[in-house]
Design a protein around this motif. Structure first.
Motif, PDB file in Angstrom:
ATOM      1  N   LYS A   1       5.069   5.696   4.886  1.00 42.88           N
ATOM      2  CA  LYS A   1       5.490   5.706   6.386  1.00 42.88           C
ATOM      3  C   LYS A   1       6.919   5.119   6.598  1.00 42.88           C
ATOM      4  CE  LYS A   1       3.641   3.995  10.821  1.00 42.88           C
ATOM      5  NZ  LYS A   1       2.685   3.235  11.494  1.00 42.88           N
ATOM      6  N   GLY A   2       7.299   4.267   5.821  1.00 41.15           N
ATOM      7  CA  GLY A   2       8.614   3.420   5.882  1.00 41.15           C
ATOM      8  C   GLY A   2       9.694   4.390   5.724  1.00 41.15           C
TER       9      GLY A   2
ATOM     10  N   TYR B   1      12.668   1.266  -0.590  1.00 43.47           N
ATOM     11  CA  TYR B   1      11.306   0.483  -0.228  1.00 43.47           C
ATOM     12  C   TYR B   1      11.212  -0.277  -1.467  1.00 43.47           C
ATOM     13  CZ  TYR B   1       7.002  -0.857   2.134  1.00 43.47           C
ATOM     14  OH  TYR B   1       5.952  -1.499   2.771  1.00 43.47           O
ATOM     15  N   LEU B   2      11.140  -1.810  -1.467  1.00 49.65           N
ATOM     16  CA  LEU B   2      10.914  -2.457  -2.506  1.00 49.65           C
ATOM     17  C   LEU B   2       9.855  -3.663  -2.188  1.00 49.65           C
ATOM     18  CD1 LEU B   2      11.728  -3.167  -5.531  1.00 49.65           C
ATOM     19  CD2 LEU B   2      13.395  -4.779  -4.438  1.00 49.65           C
TER      20      LEU B   2
ATOM     21  N   GLU C   1       0.906  -1.118  -0.089  1.00 50.88           N
ATOM     22  CA  GLU C   1       0.054   0.236  -0.012  1.00 50.88           C
ATOM     23  C   GLU C   1       0.805   1.247  -0.001  1.00 50.88           C
ATOM     24  OE1 GLU C   1      -3.283   0.232  -0.100  1.00 50.88           O
ATOM     25  OE2 GLU C   1      -3.567  -2.056  -0.375  1.00 50.88           O
ATOM     26  N   TYR C   2       0.656   2.281  -0.709  1.00 53.28           N
ATOM     27  CA  TYR C   2       1.216   3.554  -0.768  1.00 53.28           C
ATOM     28  C   TYR C   2       1.383   4.242   0.529  1.00 53.28           C
ATOM     29  CZ  TYR C   2       2.105   8.150  -2.424  1.00 53.28           C
ATOM     30  OH  TYR C   2       2.838   9.387  -3.131  1.00 53.28           O
ATOM     31  N   ILE C   3       0.621   4.074   1.397  1.00 53.20           N
ATOM     32  CA  ILE C   3       0.720   4.650   2.753  1.00 53.20           C
ATOM     33  C   ILE C   3       2.119   3.931   3.626  1.00 53.20           C
ATOM     34  CG2 ILE C   3      -1.030   3.095   3.783  1.00 53.20           C
ATOM     35  CD1 ILE C   3      -0.378   6.914   4.551  1.00 53.20           C
TER      36      ILE C   3
END
Length: 229
Positions: free
Chosen positions: A89-90, A98-99, A83-85
């Motif tokens: 957040k990460g 982020y992968l 999810e985009y969110i």
């Protein structure tokens, strides 16, 4: 370079461990969050590959704890949370990349290389050091006359690490930790042999010494004119 992979899916963990070791990286692994966080506190890693859905401690909590103590270590989240969110957040919490799973190993390796290159403060895979050109992507070293040096994998790894830490002396113990990991004794003579061979090979293509040994401190890249390509 030394990597830590924190991943609870055994098949993925084993595949990543094998793949990165085959490419010449030193790799430690952990299958749950608590074990992974303990390894971060014990050892000095260049990059952490971090899953989010972990037993004992959630990946985002691990990320938060690491960033409280260490802002320099590179962290790549590798997660099924697509999810985009979750990605926002990460990254907002301090991850460098982020992968999303499923992923292609080639893309993961490229992203790891890109993050590690930031230690060189440059964006391309090629770095010039004196009249030597080191290609971190091809894991090869060339002279400025395009002559490829016949370096053993450990010799390349030593040269790459010293350039990444240009400006300071790197101790034998640190080289062992980041290039040999747990596979070598702290009293091993391997570093001296490999550095000696590396310096001999570099001297065949360079008029000046690129690597010096500072007694009691370690090895350092000499102040030679260098720049990114």
């Amino acid at each position: 370079m030394r990597l830590l992979i924190i991943e609870d899916e055994e098949d993925i963990l084993n595949a990543l461990d094998y793949g990165f070791r085959k490419l010449g990286y030193v790799v430690d692994t952990a299958s749950d969050g608590e074990e992974g966080l303990e390894l971060v506190y014990i050892n000095n890693y260049d990059l952490v590959i971090l899953d989010l859905n972990l037993p004992s401690i959630d990946g985002l909590d691990i990320l938060s704890r690491i960033r409280k103590d260490n802002e320099e270590i590179k962290i790549l989240i590798l997660s099924a949370r697509s999810e985009y969110i979750d990605r926002i957040k990460g990254l907002d919490m301090g991850a460098n990349d982020y992968l999303v799973k499923p992923f292609d190993f080639g893309e993961l390796v490229a992203r790891v290389r890109a993050l590690l290159r930031r230690s060189f403060t440059q964006s391309t895979s090629k770095i010039k050091c004196g009249n030597m050109i080191i290609d971190t992507s091809a894991r090869a070293v060339y002279s400025d006359k395009n002559e490829r040096l016949d370096l053993a994998p450990k010799e390349f790894a030593i040269f790459e690490y010293l350039i990444a830490n240009k400006g300071r002396a790197v101790s034998t113990e640190e080289l062992i930790e980041h290039i040999w990991g747990e596979d070598a004794s702290m009293f091993s003579n391997s570093i001296k042999v490999h550095v000696s061979n590396l310096r001999k090979k570099l001297s065949e293509y360079s008029d000046s010494d690129i690597i010096s040994n500072i007694r009691g401190a370690g090895y350092i890249i000499n102040e030679v004119e260098d720049n990114d390509l």
